[in-house]
Scaffold this motif. Structure first.
Motif, PDB file in Angstrom:
ATOM      1  N   LEU A 138      62.252  61.461  47.546  1.00 43.27           N
ATOM      2  CA  LEU A 138      61.356  62.574  47.206  1.00 43.27           C
ATOM      3  C   LEU A 138      61.589  63.776  48.122  1.00 43.27           C
ATOM      4  O   LEU A 138      61.468  64.925  47.693  1.00 43.27           O
ATOM      5  N   TRP A 139      61.908  63.506  49.377  1.00 42.38           N
ATOM      6  CA  TRP A 139      62.108  64.578  50.350  1.00 42.38           C
ATOM      7  C   TRP A 139      63.500  65.211  50.274  1.00 42.38           C
ATOM      8  O   TRP A 139      63.708  66.300  50.807  1.00 42.38           O
ATOM      9  N   THR A 140      64.452  64.531  49.672  1.00 44.10           N
ATOM     10  CA  THR A 140      65.833  65.011  49.725  1.00 44.10           C
ATOM     11  C   THR A 140      66.414  65.338  48.348  1.00 44.10           C
ATOM     12  O   THR A 140      67.532  65.859  48.268  1.00 44.10           O
ATOM     13  N   GLU A 141      65.691  65.025  47.284  1.00 44.06           N
ATOM     14  CA  GLU A 141      66.192  65.299  45.942  1.00 44.06           C
ATOM     15  C   GLU A 141      65.271  66.284  45.223  1.00 44.06           C
ATOM     16  O   GLU A 141      64.077  66.375  45.516  1.00 44.06           O
ATOM     17  N   ASP A 142      65.836  66.994  44.299  1.00 45.15           N
ATOM     18  CA  ASP A 142      65.055  67.911  43.467  1.00 45.15           C
ATOM     19  C   ASP A 142      64.651  67.208  42.171  1.00 45.15           C
ATOM     20  O   ASP A 142      65.354  66.309  41.693  1.00 45.15           O
ATOM     21  N   PRO A 143      63.540  67.639  41.580  1.00 42.08           N
ATOM     22  CA  PRO A 143      63.144  67.048  40.304  1.00 42.08           C
ATOM     23  C   PRO A 143      64.088  67.506  39.192  1.00 42.08           C
ATOM     24  O   PRO A 143      64.796  68.504  39.355  1.00 42.08           O
ATOM     25  N   PRO A 144      64.104  66.790  38.085  1.00 47.58           N
ATOM     26  CA  PRO A 144      63.168  65.721  37.714  1.00 47.58           C
ATOM     27  C   PRO A 144      63.413  64.434  38.502  1.00 47.58           C
ATOM     28  O   PRO A 144      64.538  64.138  38.902  1.00 47.58           O
ATOM     29  N   TYR A 145      62.306  63.706  38.720  1.00 51.48           N
ATOM     30  CA  TYR A 145      62.370  62.437  39.436  1.00 51.48           C
ATOM     31  C   TYR A 145      62.257  61.281  38.435  1.00 51.48           C
ATOM     32  O   TYR A 145      61.407  61.293  37.542  1.00 51.48           O
TER      33      TYR A 145
END
Length: 373
Positions: A138-145
């Motif tokens: 969550l802290w290192t990737e961009d959405p969409p999740y």
């Protein structure tokens, strides 16, 4: 050599929640004033003797009042909460503290909390790793999740509007995330090996015999070598139960006084570990009968007490026999009597630590740099 304080905190709950809450605020203020480098505060829900559900909420009250100390969650009990909630709260606090924060995590050690949150029969160490991995994503990737696991799912696909700042979780002040710490308590601790593999910091509990604490360092080093990773003593924090007084006689008299704070502390630890089935962590030898684990035994084997010189010399010997920890973590107990325990903090920071650094050939490393390392 740095100095920290670990606050479960364990109190005599009969003193009253309001009294304990504001006393512990004073303890943290005193730690900052005396030059302690870091403080760790626990997270529990159904334990009136360990009564704080949110260490971050307490720390937020103190950020402006305590300008130098590093705040550590000790710990976020990850099986009890959804990873996105923990990740969001940690990111927010990390910004409030401007990076003066370390994220302690654990599987939990409170049986009533396990029952309340429905994780009694779950593999809580497996849950911990899944939760951490999800938070880091969550802290290192961009959405969409679309983050799916055995215990939790985090899916945000249909409500992502990047131009409006919708759909992305807030990231921490420290990038990619705050340093992570995992405590170790038992002999042959899997936590020591997990911390070693993942490159996390580690705190060895203060309420275990010296032999158990030494095994944490042995297991940590063994695991690092297996994975061809460098040994990092700066990431090991060793906990001890301490009492520093002006003279050895004063400490001895207090420890023999009925109902003293440390007697209550160990009576509580013994009671909850026996109930939870993990009293073995208090034993000097695995074959030791449960009935031999008494407050008197714990005080005799796990408390270092006396004058500043006596305590410093005992700590230097302790370090020589256990391993090269670079942060000493003392435990906090009820401030009863308040004046003695407040004086203990002053003597520990201002007299014991300089002697200990001289005896061990170490120096004082600033807390912010220590966290970064």
């Amino acid at each position: 050599m740095r100095l920290g304080m670990f606050m479960h905190p364990i109190h005599d709950f009969k003193r009253g929640y309001h009294t304990l809450l504001f006393e512990d605020l004073d303890v943290i203020r005193a730690a900052d004033a005396e030059g302690f480098d870091e403080v760790w505060l626990g997270e529990h829900y159904f334990l009136p003797s360990e009564p704080f559900a949110s260490p971050l909420m307490i720390y937020a009250r103190l950020i402006a009042e305590c300008p130098r100390i590093l705040f550590g969650s000790g710990v976020h009990c990850l099986p009890n909460r959804h990873p996105a909630v923990v990740a969001g709260e940690v990111a927010q606090f990390d910004h409030l503290a401007k990076g003066r924060f370390m994220m302690g995590i654990g599987p939990g050690a409170a049986p009533p909390d396990f029952e309340a949150f429905g994780v009694v029969d779950k593999n809580r160490m497996e849950m911990l790793e899944e939760s951490v991995d999800m938070m880091v994503r969550l802290w290192t990737e961009d959405p969409p999740y679309d983050i799916r696991g055995k215990y939790w799912n985090i899916v945000v696909r249909d409500n992502v509007l990047p131009d409006l700042g919708i759909g992305k979780l807030t990231v921490p002040y420290q990038r990619p995330h705050p340093p992570i710490m995992l405590p170790s308590m038992s002999r042959n601790s899997s936590s020591s090996r997990l911390a070693a593999r993942r490159g996390w910091h580690m705190i060895s509990a203060n309420f275990v015999p010296q032999e158990v604490l030494a095994s944490h360092w042995h297991d940590y080093c063994d695991e690092r070598r297996k994975h061809i990773l460098p040994i990092e003593p700066a990431k090991w924090r060793a906990g001890r139960t301490l009492l520093v007084t002006e003279t050895d006689a004063e400490a001895e008299a207090y420890l023999k006084s009925p109902g003293n704070s440390l007697e209550w502390y160990f009576r509580y630890i013994i009671g909850i570990t026996k109930h939870g089935g993990f009293v073995h962590m208090l034993k000097s030898h695995p074959d030791m009968p449960d009935d031999d684990v008494t407050p008197e035994y714990c005080i005799d084997t796990m408390v270092i007490a006396g004058s500043p010189r006596t305590v410093a010399e005992k700590l230097a010997k302790f370090r020589e026999e256990t391993g090269p920890f670079e942060t000493l973590i003392c435990s906090h107990h009820d401030w009863v009597p308040r004046e003695m325990w407040r004086r203990h903090m002053h003597l520990l920071a201002q007299e014991v630590m300089p002697i200990l650094r001289d005896l061990t050939g170490t120096r004082h490393l600033a807390a912010a740099r220590a966290a970064a390392e």
